[in-house]
Scaffold this active site. Structure first.
Site, PDB file in Angstrom:
ATOM      1  N   ARG A 227      20.889  69.935  79.331  1.00  0.00           N
ATOM      2  CA  ARG A 227      20.951  71.362  79.617  1.00  0.00           C
ATOM      3  C   ARG A 227      21.508  71.569  81.021  1.00  0.00           C
ATOM      4  O   ARG A 227      21.228  70.780  81.938  1.00  0.00           O
ATOM      5  CB  ARG A 227      19.555  71.990  79.542  1.00  0.00           C
ATOM      6  CG  ARG A 227      19.002  72.127  78.138  1.00  0.00           C
ATOM      7  CD  ARG A 227      19.738  73.179  77.317  1.00  0.00           C
ATOM      8  NE  ARG A 227      19.201  73.346  75.978  1.00  0.00           N
ATOM      9  CZ  ARG A 227      19.705  72.748  74.888  1.00  0.00           C
ATOM     10  NH1 ARG A 227      20.756  71.954  74.973  1.00  0.00           N
ATOM     11  NH2 ARG A 227      19.163  72.973  73.696  1.00  0.00           N
ATOM     12  N   HIS A 275      29.855  72.283  75.323  1.00  0.00           N
ATOM     13  CA  HIS A 275      28.583  72.080  74.609  1.00  0.00           C
ATOM     14  C   HIS A 275      28.834  71.528  73.200  1.00  0.00           C
ATOM     15  O   HIS A 275      28.417  72.118  72.201  1.00  0.00           O
ATOM     16  CB  HIS A 275      27.791  73.403  74.555  1.00  0.00           C
ATOM     17  CG  HIS A 275      26.318  73.183  74.309  1.00  0.00           C
ATOM     18  ND1 HIS A 275      25.333  73.945  74.896  1.00  0.00           N
ATOM     19  CD2 HIS A 275      25.666  72.293  73.539  1.00  0.00           C
ATOM     20  CE1 HIS A 275      24.145  73.523  74.482  1.00  0.00           C
ATOM     21  NE2 HIS A 275      24.322  72.518  73.666  1.00  0.00           N
TER      22      HIS A 275
END
Ligand code: GLV
Length: 312
Positions: A227, A275
């Site tokens: 993250r 991502h």
């Protein structure tokens, strides 16, 4: 054991994605009822929610939901909104761990620069062999030894790189493992490449910062596949400037999509990916979530339950 067939509601931030997943579940489980979450609509009576970064309203608007299934591995986006006693399940592996190990390996190859001279030589039509990379010079710290981190560590270790694994609690492995604050310092001091595979929790937020980066061997390389909020971005940029970091491969960001004016874009030491290091695979996710819902519906326990208190 509940009467009748399972009743699901799907909730994601994008309507097209919600519709897509609802259709996948209808196709895979034609006898189940599958609804779409819309903020403000009347309660559907769904028993199970299948979600990715759901609107916090979901939990008040759908009071009959008795279990929540995350369409990804990380459940941090729900940490603040999910009732603390709500059973929450996350995807475990489901085809993501292999993708992420491959992604990490790409970062390791970027770090060592093994293929860099050949890329240039191929363009120039030049035939010249170079000495192989000494893998012992590139020890790798893997932070987080859950299903994903463990796969990353095992794959990299299988190629002969020294691997050091750190996690909240001590794990057994074929490579040295560490836990706790002192363990983190030892793990970093032994390493030159850092792969972050941690869950995002109050304890791990901002963990990759000036202090931790400075503990790595000089000219270190950072690979973040967890993250964005694990990282203090300015500290990474400063470490790149000072040479403490030779480069970084970053897949996740505090704000996604990464804003167009962010200094990571176009930075010579940084490779940004959108991502994609571990994409949720339709077949595996449907199988894993569907079989768990079927078990719960028969009153049996299912694997993959998150400890909401710990955040993973
Ligand atoms: C993706 O980021 C996931 O948590 O699955």
């Amino acid at each position: 054991m509940l009467n009748g067939q399972p009743h699901l509601i799907v909730a994601t931030p994008r309507e097209s994605e919600t519709q897509r997943w609802a259709q996948h579940f209808r196709d895979a489980y034609p006898d189940w009822r599958v609804d779409l979450f819309q903020p403000g609509q009347a309660a559907t009576g769904a028993q199970y929610a299948v979600v990715w970064q759901p609107d916090p309203l979901l939990f008040s608007q759908e009071p009959s939901v008795r279990a929540v299934f995350n369409l990804g591995a990380g459940v941090d986006a729900m940490a603040a909104s999910i009732p603390s006693d709500m059973p929450l399940y996350r995807l475990e592996d489901a085809g993501m761990a292999e993708q992420m190990a491959e992604y990490a390996l790409y970062g390791v190859l970027q770090a060592t620069g093994r293929f860099r001279p050949y890329e240039e030589q191929a363009r120039e039509g030049r035939w010249k062999a170079h000495r192989p990379v000494d893998r012992k010079q590139w020890p790798v710290a893997v932070l987080g030894l859950g299903v994903i981190g463990r796969k990353v560590a095992d794959v990299i270790a299988s190629l002969g790189y020294p691997v050091h694994g750190w996690s909240r609690t001590l794990h057994q492995a074929d490579f040295p493992t560490y836990a706790g604050q002192a363990g983190l310092h030892d793990c970093l001091a032994a390493s030159r490449i850092l792969v972050n595979a941690l869950p995002l929790t109050a304890q791990t937020r901002g963990l990759i910062n000036e202090d931790t980066l400075s503990r790595l061997q000089p000219g270190a390389y950072l690979i973040n596949l967890a993250r964005g909020a694990h990282i203090v971005d300015q500290d990474v940029l400063d470490a790149l400037d000072s040479g403490q970091l030779s480069g970084a491969l970053l897949d996740v960001f505090t704000q996604e999509p990464l804003p167009a004016d962010h200094p990571y874009w176009g930075h010579p030491g940084v490779m940004v990916t959108p991502h994609i290091s571990g994409i949720t695979l339709r077949e595996q996710a449907l199988e894993q979530i569907g079989s768990r819902i079927a078990l719960l519906h028969q009153g049996q326990p299912a694997e993959g339950r998150v400890d909401v208190r710990l955040g993973y």
